[in-house]
Design an enzyme around this catalytic site. Sequence first.
Site, PDB file in Angstrom:
ATOM      1  CB  SER A  52      40.053  37.585  34.425  1.00  0.00           C
ATOM      2  OG  SER A  52      39.467  36.389  34.001  1.00  0.00           O
ATOM      3  CG  HIS A  75      43.035  35.169  30.532  1.00  0.00           C
ATOM      4  ND1 HIS A  75      41.902  35.848  30.141  1.00  0.00           N
ATOM      5  CD2 HIS A  75      42.914  34.980  31.874  1.00  0.00           C
ATOM      6  CE1 HIS A  75      41.122  36.050  31.192  1.00  0.00           C
ATOM      7  NE2 HIS A  75      41.719  35.543  32.246  1.00  0.00           N
TER       8      HIS A  75
END
Length: 251
Positions: A93, A227
């Site tokens: 990320s 995610h």
Amino acid sequence: MGNSWLRSLSPSSGNGSHKLICFPHAGGSAISFGPLTECTGSEYDVLAVQYPGRQDRRHEPLVDNIPDLVDGLLPELIATVEDAENFSLFGHSMGSVVAFEAGRRLEQESGATARVLFASGRRAPSSTHREQVHLLSDRELGDLLLRVGGTPSALLEDPEFRQIILSIVRNDYRAIETYRCDTDAMVKCPIVAIVGDRDPDASFAEIGAWSAHTSGSFFAKSFPGGHFFIDSNCRPVGQLIREHSSQALLS
């Protein structure tokens, strides 16, 4: 450890022939890569970046922009890779962008080039998305963290921990959401981009744009999950790291 930036996660620190330096997500800390360390193999010496303002660096001020994060990290990173025969960078990320910028600076200032840059769960650095998560209210930000996962709900229910977590996460979102990158910025090493097939923040098509940021080879792959797909795909991600690091050594 003072204000040291790197934490060794491998049981036999320094014995691996390949250093894997990991960069955490927004709100994350070095220990988030503990499970991945167990899946990489004994030939890897896994180090993880500990950003200021959390865990054992909790008394240090937070850093709310990517360039200053890299500035702070770079001297220790240069010293670490100078002693490494082989090293790769792995970011998840926000950490993918920090890893990319760190890799660029290493090449420019020390001549050291990673074997591979692994970019996980993040759109390409030059993405034109303009998000404003860091401007959400505390309640909205807390709700977002619960939806995305990666933060234990019990900690968010505790008022003291909740405030600490939200301040760190808001700071990190400010860093990544104010970051800007030229479309022609690149590293020399191969880039391997990975993503969860249900990640609301990045799609398989979007991670393909990482290919424009390397003068080397590029590979993209999706895994089942959202995610934080790494948590449920530790072994296959570890295998991917081994395969592409080995390929880079042979090229």
